[in-house]
Design a protein around this motif. Structure first.
Motif, PDB file in Angstrom:
ATOM      1  N   ILE A   1     -11.369   4.438 -14.015  1.00 45.62           N
ATOM      2  CA  ILE A   1     -11.085   3.706 -12.766  1.00 45.62           C
ATOM      3  C   ILE A   1     -12.138   3.522 -12.000  1.00 45.62           C
ATOM      4  CG2 ILE A   1      -9.037   1.994 -11.139  1.00 45.62           C
ATOM      5  CD1 ILE A   1      -7.071   3.558 -12.756  1.00 45.62           C
TER       6      ILE A   1
ATOM      7  N   GLN B   1      -2.399  -7.767  -0.276  1.00 45.39           N
ATOM      8  CA  GLN B   1      -3.574  -8.197  -0.952  1.00 45.39           C
ATOM      9  C   GLN B   1      -3.802  -9.526  -0.927  1.00 45.39           C
ATOM     10  OE1 GLN B   1      -5.661  -6.064  -1.783  1.00 45.39           O
ATOM     11  NE2 GLN B   1      -7.387  -6.855  -1.779  1.00 45.39           N
ATOM     12  N   VAL B   2      -4.685 -10.398  -0.638  1.00 45.52           N
ATOM     13  CA  VAL B   2      -4.566 -11.847  -0.562  1.00 45.52           C
ATOM     14  C   VAL B   2      -4.250 -12.281  -2.673  1.00 45.52           C
ATOM     15  CG1 VAL B   2      -6.240 -12.236   0.964  1.00 45.52           C
ATOM     16  CG2 VAL B   2      -7.059 -12.158  -1.117  1.00 45.52           C
TER      17      VAL B   2
ATOM     18  N   LYS C   1       2.866  -9.536  -8.818  1.00 48.89           N
ATOM     19  CA  LYS C   1       2.975 -10.197  -7.280  1.00 48.89           C
ATOM     20  C   LYS C   1       4.731  -9.860  -6.907  1.00 48.89           C
ATOM     21  CE  LYS C   1      -0.889 -10.680  -4.823  1.00 48.89           C
ATOM     22  NZ  LYS C   1      -0.612 -10.300  -4.102  1.00 48.89           N
TER      23      LYS C   1
ATOM     24  N   TYR D   1       4.721   3.204 -11.667  1.00 47.47           N
ATOM     25  CA  TYR D   1       4.933   3.243 -10.992  1.00 47.47           C
ATOM     26  C   TYR D   1       6.293   3.435  -9.897  1.00 47.47           C
ATOM     27  CZ  TYR D   1      -0.104   1.777 -10.549  1.00 47.47           C
ATOM     28  OH  TYR D   1      -1.555   1.242 -10.623  1.00 47.47           O
TER      29      TYR D   1
ATOM     30  N   GLU E   1     -13.919   0.640 -10.771  1.00 47.64           N
ATOM     31  CA  GLU E   1     -14.333   0.175  -9.504  1.00 47.64           C
ATOM     32  C   GLU E   1     -15.758   0.087  -8.487  1.00 47.64           C
ATOM     33  OE1 GLU E   1     -10.851   1.515  -7.735  1.00 47.64           O
ATOM     34  OE2 GLU E   1      -9.650   0.016  -8.378  1.00 47.64           O
TER      35      GLU E   1
ATOM     36  N   SER F   1      -1.105  -3.753  -2.617  1.00 55.69           N
ATOM     37  CA  SER F   1      -1.038  -4.790  -3.468  1.00 55.69           C
ATOM     38  C   SER F   1       0.222  -5.996  -2.480  1.00 55.69           C
ATOM     39  CB  SER F   1      -0.274  -4.593  -4.571  1.00 55.69           C
ATOM     40  OG  SER F   1      -1.259  -4.163  -5.287  1.00 55.69           O
ATOM     41  N   ARG F   2       1.265  -5.389  -1.636  1.00 60.31           N
ATOM     42  CA  ARG F   2       1.724  -6.784  -0.575  1.00 60.31           C
ATOM     43  C   ARG F   2       0.540  -7.065  -0.404  1.00 60.31           C
ATOM     44  NH1 ARG F   2       6.256  -2.140   1.474  1.00 60.31           N
ATOM     45  NH2 ARG F   2       6.298  -2.271  -1.142  1.00 60.31           N
TER      46      ARG F   2
ATOM     47  N   ILE G   1      -5.012  -2.786 -11.270  1.00 60.34           N
ATOM     48  CA  ILE G   1      -5.169  -2.317 -12.293  1.00 60.34           C
ATOM     49  C   ILE G   1      -4.443  -2.558 -13.876  1.00 60.34           C
ATOM     50  CG2 ILE G   1      -3.557   0.547 -12.734  1.00 60.34           C
ATOM     51  CD1 ILE G   1      -6.145  -0.082 -10.393  1.00 60.34           C
TER      52      ILE G   1
ATOM     53  N   ILE H   1      -5.627   8.327  -9.209  1.00 67.79           N
ATOM     54  CA  ILE H   1      -6.465   7.224  -9.035  1.00 67.79           C
ATOM     55  C   ILE H   1      -5.336   6.089  -9.221  1.00 67.79           C
ATOM     56  CG2 ILE H   1      -8.390   6.001  -9.402  1.00 67.79           C
ATOM     57  CD1 ILE H   1      -8.927   8.345  -7.446  1.00 67.79           C
ATOM     58  N   LEU H   2      -5.152   6.357 -10.269  1.00 64.13           N
ATOM     59  CA  LEU H   2      -3.464   5.145 -10.422  1.00 64.13           C
ATOM     60  C   LEU H   2      -3.269   4.578  -9.358  1.00 64.13           C
ATOM     61  CD1 LEU H   2      -2.398   6.594 -14.026  1.00 64.13           C
ATOM     62  CD2 LEU H   2      -3.158   3.803 -13.730  1.00 64.13           C
ATOM     63  N   PHE H   3      -2.718   5.717  -8.442  1.00 57.29           N
ATOM     64  CA  PHE H   3      -1.709   5.387  -7.128  1.00 57.29           C
ATOM     65  C   PHE H   3      -2.519   5.355  -6.091  1.00 57.29           C
ATOM     66  CE2 PHE H   3       1.053   5.974 -10.656  1.00 57.29           C
ATOM     67  CZ  PHE H   3       1.215   7.075 -10.894  1.00 57.29           C
TER      68      PHE H   3
ATOM     69  N   ARG I   1      -5.954   4.223  -3.781  1.00 58.57           N
ATOM     70  CA  ARG I   1      -7.703   3.901  -4.623  1.00 58.57           C
ATOM     71  C   ARG I   1      -8.729   4.482  -3.207  1.00 58.57           C
ATOM     72  NH1 ARG I   1     -10.165  -2.244  -5.866  1.00 58.57           N
ATOM     73  NH2 ARG I   1     -12.506  -1.601  -4.988  1.00 58.57           N
ATOM     74  N   PRO I   2      -9.368   4.794  -3.163  1.00 56.01           N
ATOM     75  CA  PRO I   2     -11.024   5.374  -1.903  1.00 56.01           C
ATOM     76  C   PRO I   2     -11.381   4.063  -1.988  1.00 56.01           C
ATOM     77  CG  PRO I   2     -11.643   5.572  -4.762  1.00 56.01           C
ATOM     78  CD  PRO I   2      -9.925   5.353  -4.589  1.00 56.01           C
TER      79      PRO I   2
ATOM     80  N   ARG J   1      -1.706   2.205  -3.497  1.00 54.33           N
ATOM     81  CA  ARG J   1      -2.263   0.831  -4.457  1.00 54.33           C
ATOM     82  C   ARG J   1      -1.214  -0.176  -4.380  1.00 54.33           C
ATOM     83  NH1 ARG J   1      -7.159   0.321  -7.458  1.00 54.33           N
ATOM     84  NH2 ARG J   1      -7.812   2.896  -7.461  1.00 54.33           N
ATOM     85  N   LEU J   2      -0.200   0.603  -4.514  1.00 53.94           N
ATOM     86  CA  LEU J   2       1.813  -0.402  -4.209  1.00 53.94           C
ATOM     87  C   LEU J   2       1.521  -0.802  -3.363  1.00 53.94           C
ATOM     88  CD1 LEU J   2       4.205   1.302  -6.491  1.00 53.94           C
ATOM     89  CD2 LEU J   2       3.459  -0.622  -6.686  1.00 53.94           C
TER      90      LEU J   2
ATOM     91  N   ASN K   1       5.005  -6.643  -6.425  1.00 58.11           N
ATOM     92  CA  ASN K   1       3.864  -6.185  -5.274  1.00 58.11           C
ATOM     93  C   ASN K   1       3.278  -5.138  -6.800  1.00 58.11           C
ATOM     94  OD1 ASN K   1       4.211  -7.290  -3.303  1.00 58.11           O
ATOM     95  ND2 ASN K   1       6.050  -6.253  -2.756  1.00 58.11           N
TER      96      ASN K   1
ATOM     97  N   PRO L   1      -0.322  -3.403  -8.278  1.00 57.15           N
ATOM     98  CA  PRO L   1      -1.348  -3.735  -8.319  1.00 57.15           C
ATOM     99  C   PRO L   1      -2.509  -4.314  -9.523  1.00 57.15           C
ATOM    100  CG  PRO L   1      -1.291  -1.185  -9.007  1.00 57.15           C
ATOM    101  CD  PRO L   1       0.534  -2.057  -8.267  1.00 57.15           C
TER     102      PRO L   1
ATOM    103  N   GLY M   1      -7.493   7.948 -14.398  1.00 54.74           N
ATOM    104  CA  GLY M   1      -8.273   7.593 -13.123  1.00 54.74           C
ATOM    105  C   GLY M   1      -9.684   7.488 -13.247  1.00 54.74           C
TER     106      GLY M   1
END
Lengths: 417, 291
Positions: A122, B143-144, A369, A329, A126, B140-141, A377, B232-234, B236-237, B136-137, A372, A374, A119
Motif C-alpha cells: 500500500i 473524505q470527499v 461510504k 477494521y 500510495e 473516510s468519514r 484500500i 498501514i492498513l489502518f 496513512r502517512p 484511515r477509518l 465509513n 476506506p 502494508g
C-alpha cells in the motif's frame, strides 16, 4: 479437403481441445512467465475481436426481441416478472455471499506478516499514485443517453440498452408494414454477428491458450498470497452459486445435467478466459436458445440486459469485500446491519457493471461510504486479487443470467411435449 | 573578522597548535574562550532517541545525523565533545542552552519564533516537512466523495483532498514540549491538540481511534511507517510538502560570536559536501539502520 476442414472444425470446438488448450496455457504461464507474457497481445487481439461483435449484437438482439415481443403482444406482466426475478436473484446472491463471509470470517484471519506485506504494498502504491492524476473518474450510472451514438462509442452499456428498449417498443408499435424492413435489417445484422462469432469460436483454443498463459504469468505473490483466505472463500462462493444456477437451468430444461453443462461450456470457458461477460454473451444466447431450447426472444432480451443490470458476480464480490473489510477494521456487524449490507452490495454491484472497464471498482464507494470504510484500500485490495477473482465472477455472471433466462422464459416449442 | 577566520582555519590542523596560542586565546569572544579553555564542547540533546538524528547504539555510543554534525563541529574547534541528555522535552533542550548548561543544542530542533525569543538559531542545516499519520477509518468519514474529487482543480493545494483537516473539529496528537504543539495550533485552528510524551504513545492512541491524526516531522513519520508496515492498513502517512520545518542549532542569545562561527562552519560543511553526504545517508536512505 472438405472432409479435413470438417474434422478441423470438430477438433477446434471439442471440449477436450479447449481443456487441453487451457491447461497448457496455465502450464506455460507457470513455467515460462516471460514467454507467456508475450502472448498477451494475441490474447488481447482475440478478446478485441469478440468484443467487436458485442455492441452490434447487443443492439440488434435487444431491438429485435423487444420489437418482436411487442408485435406478438407481450404483456407488461412478463417484464415485471423479469424485474422481480432480477431483484430477488441479486438479493439472494448478496445474502449467500454475506452469510458465507460472516461464517468464514476472512477479515479476522490476517496475521501480522500478511498485514506487513499488504502494508508495504500500500505504501508503495500510495507514493506512486500521488504523482499520477487518475483519468476521468466514472461519475455514476446514467440511464438516459443524451447522445446515443456517443454512448455507443464510449461503451456505456446501460444507456444504449435503455435506448434499444425504448426504440424496440416504438418499432414494435408501428404497423407491420413500416417496422418490418427495419426489423428485418436488425435480424440480418443479428444473424450475421452470430455467424461471425461462430467463426471466431474455431480460434478459441488458440485464444484460450494465449489468454490463460498470459494471465497466469502475471500472478505475483505478495498481496494475493496474503489474502489467500479471502480468495479461497471467493472461490467457494463462486462454485456454490454456479452449482445453484446450473441446477436451476437443469430443472427448467428437463434434460440431463451433462447436456446442460456441455451446452454452457463455451460460455463458461470464454468468461473464465476473457473475464468479459460481454464476450461470452453470444455463446450464452446460442446455448440457451439453440442447445437448451429456451425461447430465443427472451434470451435475446434477458442476457444482454442482464449482463448490465443483473450482475450476480459483481454483487457477490462486493458483498464479500464489504463483510471482509468490516471484519478487518473491527466494525461490529449488528443483525440490523445485514440488511444494509445486502442492499448496498446489490446497488454497488449493479452500478459497477454499468461502468466502462475498470472504473467500476470505484463504485465500491457506494457500499463503503455508509460504514465509513476506506474506499481506496478496498479498491487496492480488489485490484490486487483481480486476476484470480475476475474470471471466476464473470463465470458467475454468465451462468446466473442464463439461469434468469431459464426462469423467465416461457416454454419454447422444443420443450412443449 | 578576517583574523578570526584565519585562526579558525588554522584550528582544523592538529590541536597542539593551541598549546602556544595562549596570547591569541584572550582575543577571542568569551564564549569561545570558555569552550576552548575547557577543551570540551557540551552539546545539549533530548533524552529520548530520535532516529535518524540521534540514537544510542548497542555499545552505548551515539550515532545519527546530529551526532555526526556535532563531532564535525567539535573537531573543527579542536575540542572533545560531551552530550548532555537531561532534557525530557525539546523545549527543555532549548532551556539547557538558555540557562547555559549546554554550549549549543543539536537535537533536531525546529526553529520557531517562540523559541527564538530566548535563544539564537543558526541557519537551518536540514529542512524537514510536517507530516501527518491519519487514521484511515476516521479519515473516510470526512473524505470527499469520489465523484466530487474528480472536479477538483489541479492547482497546488497544501491539503489537496484533505481540506477537512483544517475545517473539521478533529483530534490531533503530537509530542509535548516540541515545536509541533505550536504548529498544530497554528495550522489546524479548529482541531483539539492532544499532547503525548512519545510518538509511540500517540500512534497507539491513533490506532485505537482516539485520535484522528498525529502530527510530527516527516523523517520521524517515515521512520515509524517503515518499522510498522503492518499498521498501514489502518493508518496513512501524509507529508505536507508546503509546511516546512527548519532544523537548526541553538545557542545562547548573547553568544553572537559562537553563532557566527557556527554559521560559518555550517557553510563550510555545505560547500565541501559533508552535509549533503550526511543527509543522503541518514535521511534519504535506510542504510544507517543496518549499522
Amino acid at each position: 479437403m472438405k472432409l479435413s476442414f470438417c474434422y478441423f472444425q470438430k477438433f477446434c470446438l471439442h471440449p477436450l481441445t479447449l481443456v487441453l488448450a487451457t491447461a497448457s496455457g496455465i502450464c506455460l504461464g507457470l513455467l515460462q512467465p516471460t514467454i507467456a507474457a508475450g502472448l498477451q497481445s494475441i490474447g488481447t487481439a482475440y478478446i478485441s475481436l469478440l468484443q467487436m461483435c458485442v455492441m452490434p449484437l447487443l443492439i440488434s438482439a435487444v431491438l429485435l426481441s423487444v420489437g418482436r415481443m411487442l408485435q406478438a403482444g407481450m404483456s407488461g406482466r412478463k417484464l415485471s416478472a423479469l424485474v422481480v426475478t432480477i431483484v430477488v436473484g441479486l438479493g439472494s446472491v448478496a445474502l449467500i455471499a454475506s452469510v458465507c463471509a460472516l461464517i468464514a470470517e476472512p477479515g479476522r484471519s490476517l496475521d501480522q506478516q500478511d498485514q506487513m506485506l499488504i502494508g508495504s504494498q500500500i505504501l508503495e502504491h500510495e507514493s506512486h499514485s500521488s504523482d499520477e492524476r487518475s483519468p476521468s473518474k466514472f461519475t455514476g450510472p446514467q440511464v438516459i443517453p443524451e447522445n446515443v451514438f456517443r454512448a455507443v462509442s464510449e461503451g456505456h452499456n446501460l444507456p444504449v440498452l435503455f435506448f434499444c428498449i425504448v426504440m424496440g417498443i416504438a418499432l414494435g408499435s408501428l404497423s407491420s408494414q413500416s417496422s418490418e424492413p427495419v426489423l428485418a435489417f436488425v435480424e440480418a445484422t443479428y444473424n450475421a454477428m452470430l455467424k461471425l462469432i461462430h467463426w471466431l469460436m474455431y480460434a478459441l483454443p488458440l485464444g484460450l491458450f494465449c489468454l490463460f498463459s498470459a494471465q497466469v504469468s502475471k500472478l505475483g505473490g505478495g498481496v494475493l498470497l496474503a489474502l489467500i483466505d479471502f480468495v479461497c472463500l471467493a472461490l467457494f462462493v463462486c462454485m456454490l452459486l454456479m452449482t445453484i444456477y446450473i441446477g436451476i437451468i437443469w430443472i427448467k430444461t428437463r434434460q440431463s445435467l451433462l447436456t446442460v453443462i456441455i451446452a454452457l461450456k463455451h460460455s463458461i470457458i470464454i468468461s473464465l478466459g476473457t473475464s468479459s461477460s460481454m464476450a461470452a454473451m453470444p455463446s450464452t444466447i446460442e446455448a440457451m436458445s439453440d442447445n437448451l431450447g429456451f425461447d430465443r426472444e427472451t434470451a435475446n432480451l434477458v442476457i444482454p440486459l442482464g449482463f448490465t443490470i443483473n450482475p450476480q458476480g459483481n454483487v457477490a464480490v462486493f458483498s464479500l469485500m464489504l463483510v471482509f473489510m468490516l471484519q478487518l477494521y473491527n466494525i461490529p456487524i449488528h443483525p440490523a446491519d445485514v440488511l444494509s449490507i445486502l442492499v448496498l452490495s446489490v446497488l454497488s454491484g449493479v452500478a459497477a457493471s454499468t461502468a466502462p472497464g475498470i472504473a467500476g471498482l470505484t463504485m465500491l464507494a457506494i457500499a463503503f461510504k455508509p460504514f465509513n470504510l476506506p474506499v481506496d484500500i478496498g479498491i487496492f485490495l480488489l485490484s490486487a486479487i483481480d486476476p484470480v477473482i475476475d474470471p471466476l465472477f464473470t463465470a458467475v455472471n454468465v451462468t446466473g443470467n442464463a439461469a434468469t433466462t431459464a426462469l423467465v422464459s416461457p416454454r419454447s416449442s422444443a420443450q412443449r411435449s | 573578522m578576517v583574523q578570526l577566520l584565519a585562526f579558525v582555519i588554522t584550528l582544523s590542523l592538529p590541536s597542539f597548535v593551541l598549546a602556544d596560542s595562549s596570547t591569541q586565546l584572550s582575543s577571542l569572544a568569551p564564549e569561545l574562550e570558555r569552550i576552548l579553555s575547557r577543551g570540551e564542547l557540551i552539546v545539549g540533546m533530548h533524552k529520548e532517541d530520535s532516529p535518524p538524528f540521534f540514537m544510542q547504539n548497542r555499545d552505548n555510543t551515539l550515532s545519527g545525523l546530529d551526532v555526526e554534525l556535532a563531532y564535525e563541529i567539535s573537531r573543527s574547534l579542536g575540542v572533545s565533545i560531551s552530550f548532555l541528555r537531561d532534557a525530557e522535552t525539546f523545549d527543555e533542550v532549548v532551556d539547557m542552552v538558555k540557562e547555559g548548561r549546554a554550549d549549543i543544542a543539536i537535537s533536531s530542533l525546529s526553529q520557531t519564533p517562540k523559541r527564538a525569543l530566548f535563544v539564537s538559531f543558526t541557519k537551518p542545516y536540514v529542512e524537514l516537512h510536517q507530516a501527518l499519520l491519519l487514521n484511515r477509518l476516521k479519515a473516510s468519514r470526512y473524505q470527499v466523495d469520489i465523484g466530487q474529487e474528480a472536479s477538483r482543480t489541479e492547482e497546488e493545494n497544501d491539503f489537496a483532498g484533505y481540506e477537512w483537516l483544517t475545517t473539521s473539529h478533529i483530534d490531533i496528537g503530537t509530542i509535548a514540549g516540541s515545536s509541533y504543539i505550536d504548529f498544530a495550533h497554528r495550522d489546524y485552528p479548529k482541531a483539539q491538540v492532544v499532547p503525548f510524551d512519545s510518538f509511540s504513545d500517540a500512534a497507539a492512541s491513533l490506532l485505537v481511534g482516539r485520535l484522528d491524526a498525529v502530527l510530527y516531522d516527516d523523517a520521524f513519520v517515515k521512520s515509524w511507517t517503515t518499522h510498522n508496515t503492518q499498521e498501514i492498513l489502518f493508518v496513512r502517512p501524509l507529508v505536507i510538502s508546503n509546511r516546512r520545518d527548519p532544523i537548526a542549532i541553538a545557542v545562547h542569545w548573547n553568544e553572537r560570536q559562537l553563532l557566527s562561527w557556527l554559521n560559518t562552519e555550517l557553510e563550510a560543511l555545505e560547500s565541501n559536501g559533508t552535509l549533503k553526504k550526511l543527509k543522503a545517508y541518514y535521511l534519504e536512505s535506510e542504510d544507517w539502520r543496518e549499522d
